[in-house]
Each structure stands twice: as structure tokens, then as C-alpha cells.
Design a protein around this motif. Structure first.
Motif, PDB file in Angstrom:
ATOM      1  N   GLU A   5       0.790  -1.134  -0.070  1.00 58.58           N
ATOM      2  CA  GLU A   5       0.131   0.150  -0.030  1.00 58.58           C
ATOM      3  C   GLU A   5       0.716   1.108  -0.057  1.00 58.58           C
ATOM      4  OE1 GLU A   5      -3.457   0.543  -0.316  1.00 58.58           O
ATOM      5  OE2 GLU A   5      -3.326  -1.775  -0.546  1.00 58.58           O
ATOM      6  N   LYS A  30       2.772   1.844  -3.393  1.00 59.28           N
ATOM      7  CA  LYS A  30       1.744   2.455  -4.259  1.00 59.28           C
ATOM      8  C   LYS A  30       1.964   3.878  -4.701  1.00 59.28           C
ATOM      9  CE  LYS A  30      -2.691  -0.087  -4.266  1.00 59.28           C
ATOM     10  NZ  LYS A  30      -3.945  -0.191  -3.664  1.00 59.28           N
ATOM     11  N   HIS A  31       2.351   4.569  -3.717  1.00 59.20           N
ATOM     12  CA  HIS A  31       2.414   6.079  -3.686  1.00 59.20           C
ATOM     13  C   HIS A  31       3.667   6.573  -4.108  1.00 59.20           C
ATOM     14  CE1 HIS A  31      -1.372   6.777  -1.809  1.00 59.20           C
ATOM     15  NE2 HIS A  31      -1.254   5.506  -1.192  1.00 59.20           N
ATOM     16  N   LEU A  87       1.035   0.507 -12.270  1.00 63.83           N
ATOM     17  CA  LEU A  87       0.809   1.687 -11.818  1.00 63.83           C
ATOM     18  C   LEU A  87       1.602   2.765 -12.329  1.00 63.83           C
ATOM     19  CD1 LEU A  87      -0.583   1.302  -8.037  1.00 63.83           C
ATOM     20  CD2 LEU A  87      -1.913   2.209 -10.053  1.00 63.83           C
ATOM     21  N   ARG A 120       1.905  -5.262 -10.085  1.00 59.46           N
ATOM     22  CA  ARG A 120       0.687  -4.381 -10.119  1.00 59.46           C
ATOM     23  C   ARG A 120       1.245  -2.928 -10.030  1.00 59.46           C
ATOM     24  NH1 ARG A 120      -2.603  -7.539  -5.662  1.00 59.46           N
ATOM     25  NH2 ARG A 120      -0.392  -7.938  -5.133  1.00 59.46           N
ATOM     26  N   LEU A 121       2.290  -2.969  -9.007  1.00 64.59           N
ATOM     27  CA  LEU A 121       2.889  -1.601  -8.652  1.00 64.59           C
ATOM     28  C   LEU A 121       3.579  -0.705 -10.030  1.00 64.59           C
ATOM     29  CD1 LEU A 121       4.594  -2.399  -5.239  1.00 64.59           C
ATOM     30  CD2 LEU A 121       2.813  -0.943  -5.564  1.00 64.59           C
TER      31      LEU A 121
END
Lengths: 165, 177
Positions: free
Chosen positions: B45, B48-49, B77, B73-74
Motif C-alpha cells: 500500500e 503504491k505511492h 501503476l 501491479r506496482l
């Protein structure tokens, strides 16, 4: 909702009790579910994983955001740009904690209580903390051990063009 | 999530943060506050940023971080953030890229270079336009302002290059002539 409660009490892991308005408690999905479930009568909610210090911060966040939502509704549903910006500024100030440990615990608390806004905010803040840092600096922040073998380190530093020092 | 953690709530991931005392003596505990162990999902989580460079750095921190930072998935993104318009659906894009080697490879091989200056060029002239602290070496090649947002052409180009590379490898392995 038949429940007439307007406040609930949450108890930190240190045993301290804090009152929260229902509106503030509703910021937390966990607490919201308890409140909307008529079969549960709430007296006190123990939050075992959260210390007093962190719980105080979390409640502060919830209250602020609940107030903001109420004010927005009262104004007819749309938050003005300046109000949204003001809230963002408040959030930024709120996340300025003196020690990083506190930040991590706030993140954990937000996850435990399922407070989406605070969770996202805390994730972003932690992410900002590590942006542009070297692996060694990141390890220092999180107090982590470098558990790679020398061979693995060699391969990785070539692959990622990063230094382990 | 593909890595279920023991004891996780079904509805939302209950991410664990344990102090070193509960964790045992896996970590050196010289620090008075003790090291904190982040659950994989929590780390995910947070990551992700971050931007691409930080994610690459994260992969070098520890084994746990390495595992999490490799998550496709990262990287998806990160890749798609840069793309203004791919001209195709998200799911379609995902299945194509994953089949050809994944977003992480795509980024490492092609997108990274599209955003980086030539290593041999004199970058001093463009130093004033470097505004992002997390990309200290990033300077636009021929543009006047840093603009990593890639259009359809760059996207298609990088996807084409990825598929060519995949094809070359495939041919090489199956060569029977």
C-alpha cells in the motif's frame, strides 16, 4: 437506526478512555459497522492495538473530517475549492509528527479501524518519506536489517543501479 | 491480494505491525524504539505511492521489500501513470504487457530510457529545469520543461520494442533450423 447514542467511548491499549461523537466514529468503517448493527449495544470499544498517544491523534482526525463533512452537507453538498484546500492543509499539518514511529503507528491504527482517508494520507506520507532515498537510508528509517548475501547485493546493485552503502 | 496473511480479515486486509519482541530475534534491537516489521500488504500500500526510482531503490532494501517491490501491479501503476492515452482498454493492455514480460521489464528496458537523458550528453545546460527532487538526474532531452507524460506514440513504441525483444528471445530458444 434505533440506537439513541450520540457518543461512544473508545479505550486505548493503555486503558485510557476517550469519547467520540458518532459522526467522528463513522469515519471508521469498523466503528461504523458496530454502530449500525442494532444487535450490538455499544458501551465501550476497546482498541487493543492502539496506544493513547496514537488514539488521540486518530480521534482528532476523525472529528475534523466529520466536522468538515457536516459543514459541506449544510452548505448544500459541494465542498468549495478553498474549503477542500484548507482541509488538505490541515491534513498536511496533522501528519507532521515528531518521530517516524508515530507515523507508522498512525498508519496501523488507520488500517485497523478502517479509516480510508487517514490510511491513504498516512501511506502517502510514508511514501514521501522514502522518496529519493537510498536503500541504506530507507533501512535506517525503518530500522531494517540488510538481509541480502553479498552475491545478491552485487547482482541487485547492477540491476537497479543502486548503491547499498 | 495474492499474498493472504494469516489472520487477515476478509473484507479489508488487517495489516500487522509487530514490535521486535513479538517477532523474535530476527532483527537487531539495538535501537530503543525497536525495529518495526511491516506486513507485505502494508508495504504494498505504501509503495503504491512512490515513483519508479524509489521503487527500484526499495527493491534493494531487504528481501521482504524486494519481493514486494517486484510486484507487477506496482509497476503497472507506475507505467500507466505516465501514459496520457494508450488507445486501448486497461485489461487488454495488461494482458498484452504481462504476456510480453510484464510492466516492470517494460519500464526498466524502455520507459526509463524515454525519460532519461543520454548519459554522455552534457546535462549542465538543462540543470535549471530539474524540479523533481526524486529524479535528480532527470533532465529533458530536447524539451524546455520536464514532462514525463508519454503519449500514444511513445506507448506504442515501447510496447512494440517489448514485443520484438520477446519475439527475439522466443525465436532463439526454439531455433530448430
Amino acid at each position: 437506526m434505533s440506537s439513541p447514542v450520540e457518543q461512544i467511548t473508545v479505550v486505548s491499549s493503555d486503558g485510557d478512555e476517550f469519547k467520540m461523537t458518532v459522526a467522528a466514529a463513522m469515519q471508521s468503517e469498523q466503528l461504523k459497522q458496530m454502530l449500525t448493527d442494532d444487535s450490538i449495544s455499544i458501551v465501550k470499544v476497546p482498541v487493543e492495538n492502539i496506544s493513547t498517544e496514537i488514539l488521540v491523534k486518530v480521534i482528532e482526525y476523525c472529528q475534523k473530517h466529520a466536522d468538515h463533512e457536516a459543514a459541506t452537507k449544510a452548505n448544500g453538498g459541494g465542498a468549495s475549492d478553498s474549503e477542500a484546500e484548507e482541509l488538505n492543509k490541515w491534513d498536511a499539518e496533522f501528519m507532521k509528527v515528531d518521530v517516524e514511529d508515530k507515523l507508522f503507528h498512525i498508519l496501523m491504527a488507520a488500517n485497523y479501524l478502517e479509516i480510508k482517508g487517514l490510511f491513504d494520507l498516512a501511506c502517502q506520507t510514508v511514501a514521501d518519506l522514502i522518496k529519493g532515498k537510498t536503500p541504506k537510508q530507507i533501512r535506517k528509517i525503518f530500522n531494517l536489517k540488510n538481509d541480502f548475501t553479498p552475491e545478491e547485493q552485487e547482482r541487485l546493485s547492477r540491476q537497479h543501479n543502486c548503491s547499498f552503502d | 491480494m495474492k499474498r493472504p496473511h494469516a489472520g487477515d480479515d476478509e473484507k479489508m486486509k488487517k495489516l500487522k505491525l509487530v514490535s521486535v519482541d513479538e517477532q523474535g530475534d530476527d532483527w537487531a534491537s539495538g535501537n530503543p524504539s525497536g525495529p518495526l516489521y511491516f506486513d507485505d500488504n502494508l508495504l504494498f500500500e505504501v509503495l503504491k505511492h512512490v515513483d519508479a526510482r524509489t521503487l527500484a531503490m526499495a527493491a534493494c532494501v531487504s528481501k521482504q521489500w524486494h519481493k514486494t517491490a517486484q510486484d507487477e501491479r506496482l509497476w503497472e501503476l507506475i507505467c500507466t501513470k505516465q501514459w496520457a492515452n494508450t488507445g486501448c482498454g486497461e485489461q487488454q493492455l495488461r494482458s498484452v504487457v504481462l504476456a510480453l514480460g510484464g510492466f516492470r521489464r517494460l519500464h526498466a528496458l524502455f520507459l526509463w530510457r524515454l525519460s532519461k537523458p543520454q548519459s554522455s550528453s552534457a546535462s549542465a545546460s538543462a540543470s535549471s529545469s530539474s524540479s523533481s527532487a526524486s529524479w535528480p538526474a532527470f533532465q529533458p532531452m530536447m524539451r524546455s520543461k520536464p514532462s514525463p507524460r508519454l503519449g500514444k506514440d511513445e506507448v506504442h513504441l515501447s510496447l512494440s520494442l517489448l514485443s520484438i525483444r520477446y519475439y527475439e528471445k522466443m525465436n532463439f530458444n526454439n531455433r530448430s533450423r
